[in-house]
Design a protein around this motif. Sequence first.
Motif, PDB file in Angstrom:
ATOM      1  N   SER A  42      40.268  42.292  34.586  1.00 17.30           N
ATOM      2  CA  SER A  42      39.255  42.306  33.538  1.00 17.30           C
ATOM      3  C   SER A  42      39.429  43.505  32.602  1.00 17.30           C
ATOM      4  O   SER A  42      39.051  43.441  31.434  1.00 17.30           O
ATOM      5  CB  SER A  42      37.852  42.340  34.154  1.00 17.30           C
ATOM      6  OG  SER A  42      37.683  43.508  34.947  1.00 17.30           O
ATOM      7  N   VAL A  43      39.998  44.584  33.125  1.00 11.87           N
ATOM      8  CA  VAL A  43      40.235  45.783  32.300  1.00 11.87           C
ATOM      9  C   VAL A  43      41.647  45.771  31.736  1.00 11.87           C
ATOM     10  O   VAL A  43      41.886  46.174  30.595  1.00 11.87           O
ATOM     11  CB  VAL A  43      39.994  47.053  33.132  1.00 11.87           C
ATOM     12  CG1 VAL A  43      40.269  48.304  32.308  1.00 11.87           C
ATOM     13  CG2 VAL A  43      38.565  47.080  33.668  1.00 11.87           C
ATOM     14  N   GLY A  44      42.586  45.324  32.544  1.00  9.56           N
ATOM     15  CA  GLY A  44      43.955  45.231  32.085  1.00  9.56           C
ATOM     16  C   GLY A  44      44.760  46.497  32.245  1.00  9.56           C
ATOM     17  O   GLY A  44      45.907  46.579  31.797  1.00  9.56           O
ATOM     18  N   ARG A  54      37.313  39.870  42.428  1.00  5.37           N
ATOM     19  CA  ARG A  54      38.376  39.275  43.231  1.00  5.37           C
ATOM     20  C   ARG A  54      39.739  39.587  42.612  1.00  5.37           C
ATOM     21  O   ARG A  54      39.941  39.394  41.421  1.00  5.37           O
ATOM     22  CB  ARG A  54      38.178  37.766  43.312  1.00  5.37           C
ATOM     23  CG  ARG A  54      39.248  37.059  44.140  1.00  5.37           C
ATOM     24  CD  ARG A  54      38.983  35.575  44.180  1.00  5.37           C
ATOM     25  NE  ARG A  54      40.019  34.882  44.948  1.00  5.37           N
ATOM     26  CZ  ARG A  54      40.045  33.559  45.137  1.00  5.37           C
ATOM     27  NH1 ARG A  54      39.088  32.799  44.621  1.00  5.37           N
ATOM     28  NH2 ARG A  54      41.012  33.022  45.843  1.00  5.37           N
ATOM     29  N   GLY A  55      40.645  40.063  43.453  1.00  2.00           N
ATOM     30  CA  GLY A  55      41.981  40.396  42.990  1.00  2.00           C
ATOM     31  C   GLY A  55      42.150  41.834  42.559  1.00  2.00           C
ATOM     32  O   GLY A  55      43.284  42.257  42.276  1.00  2.00           O
ATOM     33  N   ASP A  56      41.055  42.607  42.484  1.00  4.27           N
ATOM     34  CA  ASP A  56      41.179  44.029  42.155  1.00  4.27           C
ATOM     35  C   ASP A  56      42.038  44.735  43.198  1.00  4.27           C
ATOM     36  O   ASP A  56      42.011  44.390  44.382  1.00  4.27           O
ATOM     37  CB  ASP A  56      39.804  44.694  42.102  1.00  4.27           C
ATOM     38  CG  ASP A  56      39.053  44.359  40.819  1.00  4.27           C
ATOM     39  OD1 ASP A  56      39.578  43.563  40.016  1.00  4.27           O
ATOM     40  OD2 ASP A  56      37.946  44.875  40.631  1.00  4.27           O
TER      41      ASP A  56
END
Length: 250
Positions: free
Chosen positions: A178-180, A222-224
Motif C-alpha cells: 500500500s505504501v510501495g 496482509r503481505g506486509d
Amino acid sequence: MEYTTAPGDLEMGPTERTVVLVEKKSSTEWIWKVFGVLLIAALCVGGILLFAWYWNGREMTTQLGRTETLIKNDSAEETDPHYTLKRISSKAKAAIHLEGSYEDESLEKQLEWKDGQGQAFAQGGFQLVNNQIVIPRTGLYFVYSQASFRVSCSDGNEEGAGRHFTPLSHRIWRFSDSVGRKVSLMSAVRSACQTTAQEGSYRDGQGWYNAIYLGAVFQLYRGDKLWTETNQLSELETDAGKTFFGVFAL
C-alpha cells in the motif's frame, strides 16, 4: 390352599355337600415382594452413589495433579525472560517469536532470525521468509523486538575506561504494498559506556551490558514484511532469551 364347604343341594339331602377348593394367598408373600423391590432400589441407589464418589475423587485427583503441574511450570517460567510475551501470544490467534543469532557476517546490519530453536515458534499463518516476517492477514498486531549488547568500553587503558562512547541502534523496518516502499516502524539509539559507574566491571573485562527494547501496536496488512536492522552486530548477546523478534495478533 384352603378347603371351603359349599351349601348342599336341598333335593339331594342334607348329607351330601360339595367341597370347593379355594386358593388363598399367603399374607407373607407380598411382604417378600415389597422387600425385594426395596432391596433392588437400594442397590441401584448405592451403585449410583458409589460411582459418583469414585468419579468425583478421580476428577479431584486429576485436578490436583494439573494444579501442581501448573504451579511448577509457572514457577519455572517466571524466571524465563520470554514468560510475559509467551503467555500473551499463546492466547493470540496468530503469533510468531524468533530467536536472533549472528553467525553469517554477510548479512550486513541484520541479525539472522530463526524460528526452530529455543523458545521460537510460529502459528496462525505467520511465516519467516528471507529473514523477514510476513503478515498473514490484515488486522491489529503487537510488534516487538529486543537486542542485547555487551560492549567492551576499555581499550586496555584503565584511566580511559568509560570514556569511549559507542552508539548502539536497533530498528524495525516495514514494507507494505500500500505504501510501495520501506518505512521505519520503530527505532531506538543508545550510547554505550556513557557513564563511569561501572569502572570496576571494565577492569574485570566484563564490559558494558544493556538492551534496546522496541514494542508497539500497529495496523498491518496482509503481505506486509517486517525485518530488523542493528549496528554493532559483533557486540550482540545472542544467548537464549536475550535477543528476539516477534509479532502477535490482537
